[in-house]
Design a protein around this motif. Sequence first.
Motif, PDB file in Angstrom:
ATOM      1  N   LYS A   1      -6.562  10.706 -12.260  1.00 21.46           N
ATOM      2  CA  LYS A   1      -5.822   9.991 -11.235  1.00 21.46           C
ATOM      3  C   LYS A   1      -5.289  10.954 -10.168  1.00 21.46           C
ATOM      4  O   LYS A   1      -5.312  10.644  -8.970  1.00 21.46           O
ATOM      5  CB  LYS A   1      -4.670   9.214 -11.868  1.00 21.46           C
ATOM      6  CG  LYS A   1      -5.111   7.986 -12.661  1.00 21.46           C
ATOM      7  CD  LYS A   1      -3.910   7.241 -13.205  1.00 21.46           C
ATOM      8  CE  LYS A   1      -4.333   5.975 -13.942  1.00 21.46           C
ATOM      9  NZ  LYS A   1      -3.174   5.237 -14.500  1.00 21.46           N
ATOM     10  N   ALA A   2      -4.810  12.108 -10.610  1.00 23.81           N
ATOM     11  CA  ALA A   2      -4.322  13.104  -9.654  1.00 23.81           C
ATOM     12  C   ALA A   2      -5.467  13.611  -8.780  1.00 23.81           C
ATOM     13  O   ALA A   2      -5.299  13.805  -7.567  1.00 23.81           O
ATOM     14  CB  ALA A   2      -3.668  14.263 -10.405  1.00 23.81           C
ATOM     15  N   LYS A   3      -6.637  13.824  -9.382  1.00 24.39           N
ATOM     16  CA  LYS A   3      -7.789  14.285  -8.608  1.00 24.39           C
ATOM     17  C   LYS A   3      -8.217  13.243  -7.593  1.00 24.39           C
ATOM     18  O   LYS A   3      -8.501  13.567  -6.427  1.00 24.39           O
ATOM     19  CB  LYS A   3      -8.947  14.597  -9.554  1.00 24.39           C
ATOM     20  CG  LYS A   3     -10.166  15.172  -8.860  1.00 24.39           C
ATOM     21  CD  LYS A   3     -11.409  15.086  -9.717  1.00 24.39           C
ATOM     22  CE  LYS A   3     -11.900  13.668  -9.805  1.00 24.39           C
ATOM     23  NZ  LYS A   3     -13.252  13.555 -10.421  1.00 24.39           N
ATOM     24  N   ILE A   4      -8.250  11.967  -8.008  1.00 27.31           N
ATOM     25  CA  ILE A   4      -8.646  10.898  -7.103  1.00 27.31           C
ATOM     26  C   ILE A   4      -7.648  10.778  -5.950  1.00 27.31           C
ATOM     27  O   ILE A   4      -8.027  10.568  -4.791  1.00 27.31           O
ATOM     28  CB  ILE A   4      -8.774   9.569  -7.871  1.00 27.31           C
ATOM     29  CG1 ILE A   4      -9.975   9.630  -8.827  1.00 27.31           C
ATOM     30  CG2 ILE A   4      -8.931   8.395  -6.916  1.00 27.31           C
ATOM     31  CD1 ILE A   4     -10.105   8.418  -9.721  1.00 27.31           C
ATOM     32  N   TRP A   5      -6.344  10.907  -6.264  1.00 29.91           N
ATOM     33  CA  TRP A   5      -5.335  10.850  -5.205  1.00 29.91           C
ATOM     34  C   TRP A   5      -5.574  11.936  -4.172  1.00 29.91           C
ATOM     35  O   TRP A   5      -5.513  11.694  -2.961  1.00 29.91           O
ATOM     36  CB  TRP A   5      -3.946  11.000  -5.814  1.00 29.91           C
ATOM     37  CG  TRP A   5      -2.851  11.073  -4.776  1.00 29.91           C
ATOM     38  CD1 TRP A   5      -2.220  10.029  -4.176  1.00 29.91           C
ATOM     39  CD2 TRP A   5      -2.311  12.274  -4.205  1.00 29.91           C
ATOM     40  NE1 TRP A   5      -1.305  10.494  -3.263  1.00 29.91           N
ATOM     41  CE2 TRP A   5      -1.337  11.866  -3.248  1.00 29.91           C
ATOM     42  CE3 TRP A   5      -2.540  13.633  -4.392  1.00 29.91           C
ATOM     43  CZ2 TRP A   5      -0.600  12.777  -2.509  1.00 29.91           C
ATOM     44  CZ3 TRP A   5      -1.813  14.536  -3.651  1.00 29.91           C
ATOM     45  CH2 TRP A   5      -0.856  14.115  -2.720  1.00 29.91           C
ATOM     46  N   PHE A   6      -5.869  13.153  -4.623  1.00 33.40           N
ATOM     47  CA  PHE A   6      -6.098  14.260  -3.700  1.00 33.40           C
ATOM     48  C   PHE A   6      -7.385  14.049  -2.907  1.00 33.40           C
ATOM     49  O   PHE A   6      -7.430  14.302  -1.700  1.00 33.40           O
ATOM     50  CB  PHE A   6      -6.172  15.578  -4.475  1.00 33.40           C
ATOM     51  CG  PHE A   6      -6.429  16.781  -3.611  1.00 33.40           C
ATOM     52  CD1 PHE A   6      -5.472  17.233  -2.730  1.00 33.40           C
ATOM     53  CD2 PHE A   6      -7.645  17.451  -3.673  1.00 33.40           C
ATOM     54  CE1 PHE A   6      -5.699  18.336  -1.915  1.00 33.40           C
ATOM     55  CE2 PHE A   6      -7.897  18.558  -2.877  1.00 33.40           C
ATOM     56  CZ  PHE A   6      -6.914  19.001  -1.992  1.00 33.40           C
ATOM     57  N   GLN A   7      -8.436  13.569  -3.583  1.00 29.85           N
ATOM     58  CA  GLN A   7      -9.696  13.326  -2.888  1.00 29.85           C
ATOM     59  C   GLN A   7      -9.534  12.278  -1.800  1.00 29.85           C
ATOM     60  O   GLN A   7     -10.023  12.449  -0.677  1.00 29.85           O
ATOM     61  CB  GLN A   7     -10.760  12.875  -3.886  1.00 29.85           C
ATOM     62  CG  GLN A   7     -11.273  13.981  -4.792  1.00 29.85           C
ATOM     63  CD  GLN A   7     -12.325  13.472  -5.757  1.00 29.85           C
ATOM     64  OE1 GLN A   7     -12.391  12.284  -6.071  1.00 29.85           O
ATOM     65  NE2 GLN A   7     -13.153  14.365  -6.255  1.00 29.85           N
ATOM     66  N   GLU A   8      -8.849  11.184  -2.107  1.00 27.91           N
ATOM     67  CA  GLU A   8      -8.698  10.121  -1.126  1.00 27.91           C
ATOM     68  C   GLU A   8      -7.703  10.488  -0.030  1.00 27.91           C
ATOM     69  O   GLU A   8      -7.755   9.918   1.061  1.00 27.91           O
ATOM     70  CB  GLU A   8      -8.282   8.830  -1.828  1.00 27.91           C
ATOM     71  CG  GLU A   8      -9.394   8.306  -2.738  1.00 27.91           C
ATOM     72  CD  GLU A   8      -9.107   6.930  -3.282  1.00 27.91           C
ATOM     73  OE1 GLU A   8      -7.925   6.497  -3.209  1.00 27.91           O
ATOM     74  OE2 GLU A   8     -10.047   6.282  -3.773  1.00 27.91           O
ATOM     75  N   LEU A   9      -6.818  11.429  -0.320  1.00 26.04           N
ATOM     76  CA  LEU A   9      -5.952  11.951   0.738  1.00 26.04           C
ATOM     77  C   LEU A   9      -6.788  12.649   1.800  1.00 26.04           C
ATOM     78  O   LEU A   9      -6.508  12.548   3.004  1.00 26.04           O
ATOM     79  CB  LEU A   9      -4.927  12.920   0.140  1.00 26.04           C
ATOM     80  CG  LEU A   9      -3.977  13.606   1.128  1.00 26.04           C
ATOM     81  CD1 LEU A   9      -3.041  12.574   1.770  1.00 26.04           C
ATOM     82  CD2 LEU A   9      -3.174  14.697   0.434  1.00 26.04           C
TER      83      LEU A   9
END
Length: 260
Positions: free
Chosen positions: A241-249
């Motif tokens: 979830k943290a990785k996805i948040w950073f990617q979509e940022l």
Amino acid sequence: MSDWFHRTVVETGRLPLFCFFAGVIFGFVFIRCSVRMIRAQVKWWPGNVTPGGGLHIHHVVFGVVFMLVAGVAALVVPDEYVFWRSVLAALFGIGSALVLDEFALILHLEDVYWSEKGRTSIDAVFVAVAVTGLLVLGIRPAGIDSLMLRAAAAGGVGWVIAGAIASTHLGLVLLTLVKGKIWTGLIGLFIPVLLIVGAIRLARPHSPWARWRYLRPTPRAQAKLARSTWRETQLRRPAIKAKIWFQELLAGHHDAPPQR
């Protein structure tokens, strides 16, 4: 910083590699800014390339052209022309970024850019940036230099031994990747102990290894699948979830309707 750059990059002959690295980052940032403005329907931005007839030319096409032009030109330019080789390397990096940004489209043979599957493209870009960055810093796959020197000194037998060691190393990498542990396999090229850990531990529940081994109708296989699923949901999911948040940022939110 200038002295460090000159010693670490220029004097070691890694300036073209650095330019490729910079080209990948620039190309990815530019194209992601472009597609996000297109998706937000910013009026002053040029928008998609549509020559007519409903045809939409994806940016992977431009990436392939850039890579082809830069790659062929680099074969023609002599090694002593470092400046021009660096320029071509940057162009090749930009083309690579455009191709990798639509890696999911190539993989699935359908336009999944803004879908859940489209995150594969961002993963591909991150992997390319991480590996290239390590190479720019002079960090090579573990033991490759000493292995080559020993093989050259020992002659034919040395090359056979070096080939066996390299094959074992590559086998561990492939096994780790098949178990769904992409980052462990890639970083393991530089830190071999990670490959041993990745090869021994349970595979991720949706990996090819899990489909081959954990779906069998045996108590042992079902127990492994249950443990693998528990680890995925309880341990890996917060990190994902943290990785996805950073990617979509950086790259925009997937599975969301276009902004109006």
